[in-house]
Motif scaffolding. Structure first.
Motif, PDB file in Angstrom:
ATOM      1  N   LEU A 243      29.481  -8.596  16.577  1.00 18.14           N
ATOM      2  CA  LEU A 243      28.404  -8.353  15.623  1.00 18.14           C
ATOM      3  C   LEU A 243      28.238  -6.855  15.364  1.00 18.14           C
ATOM      4  O   LEU A 243      28.078  -6.422  14.212  1.00 18.14           O
TER       5      LEU A 243
ATOM      6  N   GLY B 201      30.500  -4.669  15.593  1.00 17.84           N
ATOM      7  CA  GLY B 201      31.635  -4.282  14.750  1.00 17.84           C
ATOM      8  C   GLY B 201      31.392  -4.656  13.300  1.00 17.84           C
ATOM      9  O   GLY B 201      31.656  -3.879  12.378  1.00 17.84           O
ATOM     10  N   LEU B 202      30.848  -5.845  13.111  1.00 23.66           N
ATOM     11  CA  LEU B 202      30.611  -6.338  11.756  1.00 23.66           C
ATOM     12  C   LEU B 202      29.600  -5.473  11.014  1.00 23.66           C
ATOM     13  O   LEU B 202      29.723  -5.226   9.811  1.00 23.66           O
ATOM     14  N   ARG B 203      28.598  -4.991  11.750  1.00 22.83           N
ATOM     15  CA  ARG B 203      27.601  -4.142  11.127  1.00 22.83           C
ATOM     16  C   ARG B 203      28.233  -2.872  10.566  1.00 22.83           C
ATOM     17  O   ARG B 203      27.727  -2.263   9.629  1.00 22.83           O
ATOM     18  N   MET B 204      29.353  -2.506  11.155  1.00 20.09           N
ATOM     19  CA  MET B 204      29.992  -1.272  10.707  1.00 20.09           C
ATOM     20  C   MET B 204      30.588  -1.385   9.318  1.00 20.09           C
ATOM     21  O   MET B 204      30.917  -0.377   8.700  1.00 20.09           O
ATOM     22  N   ILE B 205      30.764  -2.612   8.837  1.00 20.57           N
ATOM     23  CA  ILE B 205      31.266  -2.750   7.470  1.00 20.57           C
ATOM     24  C   ILE B 205      30.367  -1.982   6.515  1.00 20.57           C
ATOM     25  O   ILE B 205      30.825  -1.261   5.644  1.00 20.57           O
TER      26      ILE B 205
ATOM     27  N   VAL C 152      33.820  -3.435  22.008  1.00 17.50           N
ATOM     28  CA  VAL C 152      33.321  -2.856  20.754  1.00 17.50           C
ATOM     29  C   VAL C 152      34.475  -2.290  19.923  1.00 17.50           C
ATOM     30  O   VAL C 152      34.547  -2.520  18.713  1.00 17.50           O
TER      31      VAL C 152
ATOM     32  N   SER D 270      36.408  -4.943  18.375  1.00 15.81           N
ATOM     33  CA  SER D 270      35.660  -5.476  17.239  1.00 15.81           C
ATOM     34  C   SER D 270      35.815  -4.583  16.022  1.00 15.81           C
ATOM     35  O   SER D 270      36.004  -5.066  14.904  1.00 15.81           O
ATOM     36  N   VAL D 271      35.734  -3.284  16.248  1.00 10.09           N
ATOM     37  CA  VAL D 271      35.874  -2.364  15.123  1.00 10.09           C
ATOM     38  C   VAL D 271      37.256  -2.522  14.493  1.00 10.09           C
ATOM     39  O   VAL D 271      37.388  -2.607  13.266  1.00 10.09           O
TER      40      VAL D 271
ATOM     41  N   VAL E 191      37.316  -5.793  12.557  1.00 13.37           N
ATOM     42  CA  VAL E 191      36.587  -5.763  11.291  1.00 13.37           C
ATOM     43  C   VAL E 191      37.329  -4.908  10.258  1.00 13.37           C
ATOM     44  O   VAL E 191      37.473  -5.288   9.091  1.00 13.37           O
TER      45      VAL E 191
END
Ligand SMILES: Nc1ncnc2c1ncn2[C@@H]1O[C@H](COP(=O)(O)OP(=O)(O)OP(=O)(O)O)[C@@H](O)[C@H]1O
Ligand SMILES: Nc1ncnc2c1ncn2[C@@H]1O[C@H](COP(=O)(O)OP(=O)(O)OP(=O)(O)O)[C@@H](O)[C@H]1O
Ligand SMILES: [Mg+2]
Ligand SMILES: [Mg+2]
Lengths: 261, 206, 491
Positions: free
Chosen positions: A151, A153-157, B23, B26-27, B30
């Motif tokens: 999540l 990571g996803l916010r970083m979009i 993390v 994940s980065v 994404v």
């Protein structure tokens, strides 16, 4: 295209994302096991009649789905030209063979792409990533560390867009923005990846500083509910699939993809 | 009351994921997902050019959907990294929406990640050289290719099947394997991977 | 297991004691130890101000105390205990707000962000929301719980980070430069919020800040780091009175010891280099932020742009520097500045900007491009195509002047906050632009580097360039004798 953070509130939007995921699974699995125009066509017809209730609005509907409408026919054309030939041959040129069979397969493929892709685009358009993470961790019991890491990571979009703009400015201010377009793009894309990894590394520290990954049970501030409405949605997905499959079997067109062809 | 004799180092399990592993994986996932999104649309043009040459040749274009897992594993070097990153990239692709539908996108991501993961597992998560990266890219391609043949090219004939599998494996080996490996090297050189073994290997003290 | 006691909303945290014995740390990419032989004991409920020159290891030490310095990031020696336990095992007993509030937002909504820490500690759900509201109120952040975290201004983000830690009810609150980048009102508000929190919870407090004056009323102990160890420790008045001279020399801001200011401008100001004409600035096209009545940037003079957080100062700076187009109106370069370039600055090629309009961004990390500090300084001169010998000469001089020589081969991202700031200023100076725009050039600087930076800017001004500085630091305005331009006072 990257507006997955902005979710307009509606009844469908409020449904648990896990239910949307399960409904899509229930709908997709039977449809993908057969390649025939009847099952795909029936499913698509039912879906189209339901989309107006998905809480998307037509503008957003088209903005999210245009790519599917564009690509489904293209996929069909591929199969029409190169798919397994059978029956009467209409045209033949080098490796291209348009036949009765390949045309039928093409139609089935196109309808299948639409029937599988559209509902998922429509349902996922109203998924908020935070709710999804809550659902995955609380309803499906996936490991919290990974769900929340994902999540974050996803916010970083959302930040990618800002970062890209900032990078553009930075390179301009440092006198290295005059290169060719492609080189510049690749350079920026790489710089963005570097920046995001650095951000991620820092964010991990910030998360640890707030007790993330601490031993002991974790609680959830937002309850992820899976109630009657959610079950109904899953049931709806399964029903559409069941009707479609039944229709195909009755019409004698059921064409199991793993079976002898 | 705290009398300690030496540095209290907790025995770090080579296989345990740290928070920073999660993390950063994940980065990477994404970010790869964004490339997936671009390629979901971008591949259409080249694909219509390649197909007439030889049906199945469009497999050469699969690489950009396969690199996430290899890249993630090469950086994180933990079990499950390939599956996790590839799957997360697929989540991004599915959330925004594409022509394959959410579930099948996730399923494909899992299968492709698994293909790469198995290669790293065979080498016991100890070898991270270029050949292994290329093998992993090919593994992802093979797994993904078989998956595609079953689900999406169900009507394809034998020629198509063979041409497709060969070209997708080449694409996986080169784009997902070789390019990911080069990318990790470039990332390590910037110092961005200092928190990971891949970055520490090339680091010099100043 | 008694749900009853866990639900008592106002269960106060137990203040935590910190015991440090012979502790040292060496970063994985460094030969030198950042800190060595540190021995300290902080009693429960004490309020400590941690001081030290830029790069003296303050951030490193507080990370170690909070248990977030990964064992594999470097080597350590000695021990740190929080109330007898290892910091990594005592997670949640210490709450740390990192130096950069922007990069520590985890979740998308304000409420969730504050709740995150409580969730990790296993606080029951109803209790969490109670704490979230309480924490937000305590730090004075009055926004809806579902407000997007990325839509907050710098000052609001800083408060959010504080609230997120407060809600965890840690027995030890650690703040790393919590007020850098805040406007003067914001500094006082955040400081008062912190004072209120420790007052109400009794938690132990460790604050890292350069400016002593603002924090002196809140703390009851000052610890000073220098040369890799503790050099002073005691009650604020005692330390600052007895050791003031010595500390001021080593770079600590000691009230009453003003760093040396540069000599007043001696040369007459020259002609106007850039002026604005009905300028409206926008960060994102189509969303205008501020209107600028009229601004002139003059050769051999300094201009200071001040104003509250979020007024649009940085946006104005970027527009003046030709990096983003104005929303409407114009940035008009004089023909002397344009020197052959046609059109408006934002249309010039980036290479042309280098010698004409230099810009130092507010967030140093946004501007770093190279792998080493030296490489970073070479980027601009190289893009100009200068001779190698000339490049080397300029770079050496800057490394020396800003005391970065020791770090010449280090990776720019591993520098301390203040070191990064100096690096980006040096990088802009390397191409000798006629107009130099600096966004908060002195934040996070110790007194010594502050004086050096200001002297450097004064020299640039003396040499006939124009200096535009965006700043919350009113000393800079005064020291440079700058023309003041205040942007938006209302918000
Ligand atoms: N991740 C890192 N890798 C290598 N060196 C580091 C790292 N972080 C900090 N350093 C170095 O360790 C020293 C102490 O840095 P630290 O950030 O603790 O200083 P600081 O006192 O907080 O300075 P400032 O006031 O500028 O923030 C500096 O010389 C810095 O360059
Ligand atoms: N990258 C961005 N994208 C969109 N809006 C932004 C961005 N950066 C800033 N803004 C908005 O533009 C407005 C002005 O921002 P700006 O950074 O120019 O203010 P500032 O005066 O420099 O404030 P500060 O003193 O906090 O640095 C703010 O309301 C801010 O929310
Ligand atoms: Mg610091
Ligand atoms: Mg600003």
């Amino acid at each position: 295209m990257i507006d997955i953070q902005t979710v307009v509130p509606s009844r469908v939007a409020r449904l648990n994302p896990v239910a949307k995921l399960l409904a899509i699974v229930a709908l997709t699995v039977p449809l993908v096991l057969t390649l025939d125009a009847v099952s795909a066509g029936v499913a698509l017809a039912i879906e189209l009649s339901l989309f107006p209730f998905a809480g998307l609005g037509w503008r957003r509907f088209w903005r999210r789905t245009w790519i599917v409408w564009l690509l489904a026919p293209l996929t069909g054309v591929t199969i029409a030209l190169y798919g397994q030939a059978s029956g009467q041959i209409y045209a033949e040129w080098f490796v291209v063979r348009i036949s009765e069979g390949s045309l039928a397969l093409a139609l089935a493929t196109m309808l299948r792409v639409l029937a599988i892709a559209l509902p998922s685009v429509v349902l996922f358009a109203t998924v908020d990533p935070t709710d999804l993470a809550d659902g995955l961790a609380q309803v499906l019991r996936l490991p919290a560390r990974f769900v929340l890491g994902g999540l974050a990571g996803l916010r970083m979009i959302g930040l990618f867009v800002d970062d890209w703009r900032a990078l553009e400015l930075a390179r301009r201010s440092r006198g290295v923005a005059d290169r060719g377009r492609i080189r510049r793009f690749l350079g920026m894309a790489f710089a963005l990846l570097v920046l995001s990894i650095r951000r991620g590394t820092k964010l991990a520290v910030a998360m640890e500083a707030r007790g993330f990954g601490a031993p002991g049970p974790r609680t959830w501030a937002r309850e992820s509910r899976f109630g009657m409405a959610e079950w109904l949605l899953v049931l709806l997905g399964a029903t559409i699939a069941a009707v479609a499959v039944t229709a195909a079997v009755l019409a004698g067109s059921w064409n199991f993809i793993l079976g002898p062809s | 009351m705290s009398v300690s004799s030496s540095t209290p180092t907790t025995v770090t399990n080579r296989f345990r994921w740290r928070i920073v592993d999660i993390v950063v994986a994940s980065v990477i996932g994404v970010a790869s997902g964004l490339i997936f999104l671009a390629w979901n649309v971008g591949y259409v043009g080249p694909s219509t050019l390649l197909e007439p040459l030889l049906p199945g040749l469009q497999g050469l274009l699969d690489g950009p959907w396969l690199f996430a897992g290899v890249l993630g594993a090469l950086v994180i070097r933990k079990p499950g990294a390939a599956i996790y990153t590839e799957l997360l990239a697929a989540v991004v692709s599915a959330l925004v929406g594409n022509q394959w539908g959410g579930f099948l996108t996730l399923e494909a991501g899992f299968v492709q990640g698994l293909g790469a993961e198995i290669i790293f597992l065979i080498f016991a998560y100890r070898v991270w050289t270029l050949p292994v990266a290329i093998l992993a890219g090919a593994g992802a391609a093979l797994a993904g290719g078989i998956n595609n043949l079953i689900l999406w090219y169900a009507g394809a004939d034998v020629t198509f099947t063979i041409v497709y599998l060969i070209s997708t494996v080449i694409s996986g080996a080169v784009i997902a394997g070789l390019l990911s490996w080069l990318l990790v090297r470039a990332l390590a050189a910037t110092g961005a991977l200092d928190a990971f073994p891949a970055g520490r290997e090339v680091r010099q003290r100043v | 297991m008694t749900a009853q006691s866990a639900l008592t909303p106002s269960a106060p945290p137990h203040p935590v004691a910190v015991g440090i014995e012979g502790w040292g740390w060496r970063h994985g990419s460094r030969r030198a130890w950042a800190l060595r032989e540190v021995g300290l004991r902080i009693e429960p409920g004490e309020r400590v101000l941690l001081l030290g020159a830029s790069g003296s290891g303050k951030s490193t030490l507080v990370r170690a105390i909070a248990g977030v310095l990964g064992a594999d990031e470097g080597e350590s020696e000695g021990s740190i205990r929080l109330g007898g336990a290892l910091p990594s095992a005592a997670r949640g007993r210490a709450g740390l707000v990192l130096q950069d509030p922007d990069s520590q937002v985890v979740l998308a909504r304000v409420g969730d962000e504050v709740a995150f820490g409580c969730e990790n500690l296993g606080v029951p759900r109803e209790e969490i929301w109670h704490r979230v509201r309480e924490a937000l109120e305590l730090v004075g952040l009055d926004v809806p719980l579902d407000r997007s975290t990325s839509a907050l201004s710098g000052g609001q983000k800083q408060r959010l980070a504080l609230a997120a830690v407060v809600a965890m009810r840690p027995g030890l609150i650690i703040l790393d430069e919590p007020t850098a980048n805040l406007d003067p009102d914001g500094v006082m508000q955040v400081r008062d919020a912190v004072a209120r929190v420790v007052e109400q919870t009794g938690a132990t407090l460790v604050v890292v800040e350069h400016r002593v004056a603002a924090w002196e009323p809140v703390v009851d102990r000052v610890i000073v780091l220098a040369d890799g160890g503790v050099v002073a420790d005691g009650a604020p008045e005692a330390v600052l009175r007895d050791r003031g001279e010595e500390l001021a020399d080593s770079g600590v801001w000691v009230p009453g010891h003003r760093p040396t200011w540069p000599p007043r401008a001696t040369r007459p100001r020259g002609s106007v280099l850039v002026s604005t004409d009905d300028l409206v600035v926008a960060r994102v096209p189509g969303r205008p932020i501020a209107e600028i009545s009229h601004l002139e940037v003059t050769e051999g003079a300094a201009t200071a742009i001040t104003g509250p957080n979020g007024a649009g100062k940085s946006t104005l700076g970027l527009t003046l520097a030709g990096l983003i187009p104005p929303a409407s109106g114009m940035v008009v370069p004089s023909s002397a500045l344009a020197d052959g370039q046609r059109g408006h600055p934002h249309q010039w090629p980036s290479r042309a900007l280098l010698t004409r309009l230099g810009m130092v961004f507010q967030d140093p990390e946004h501007q770093l491009l190279a792998r080493t500090v030296r490489g970073e300084l070479e980027v601009g001169p190289r893009a100009l195509g200068l001779a190698e010998s000339e490049i080397a000469a300029r770079v050496e001089e800057l490394l020396h002047r800003l005391r970065l020589d020791r770090l010449a081969e280090a990776n720019p991202y591993t520098l301390s906050g203040g070191e990064k700031r100096r690096l980006t200023v040096a990088a802009a100076l390397a191409t000798r632009p006629r107009v130099l725009v600096l966004d908060e050039p002195t934040f996070g600087q110790d007194a010594r580097t502050w004086a050096e930076l200001v002297a450097l800017l004064a020299r640039v001004r003396e040499e006939g360039s124009a200096v535009v500085t965006i700043t919350h630091d009113l000393d800079v305005v005064e020291a440079l004798g700058a023309d003041s331009f205040v942007l938006g006072g209302s918000s």
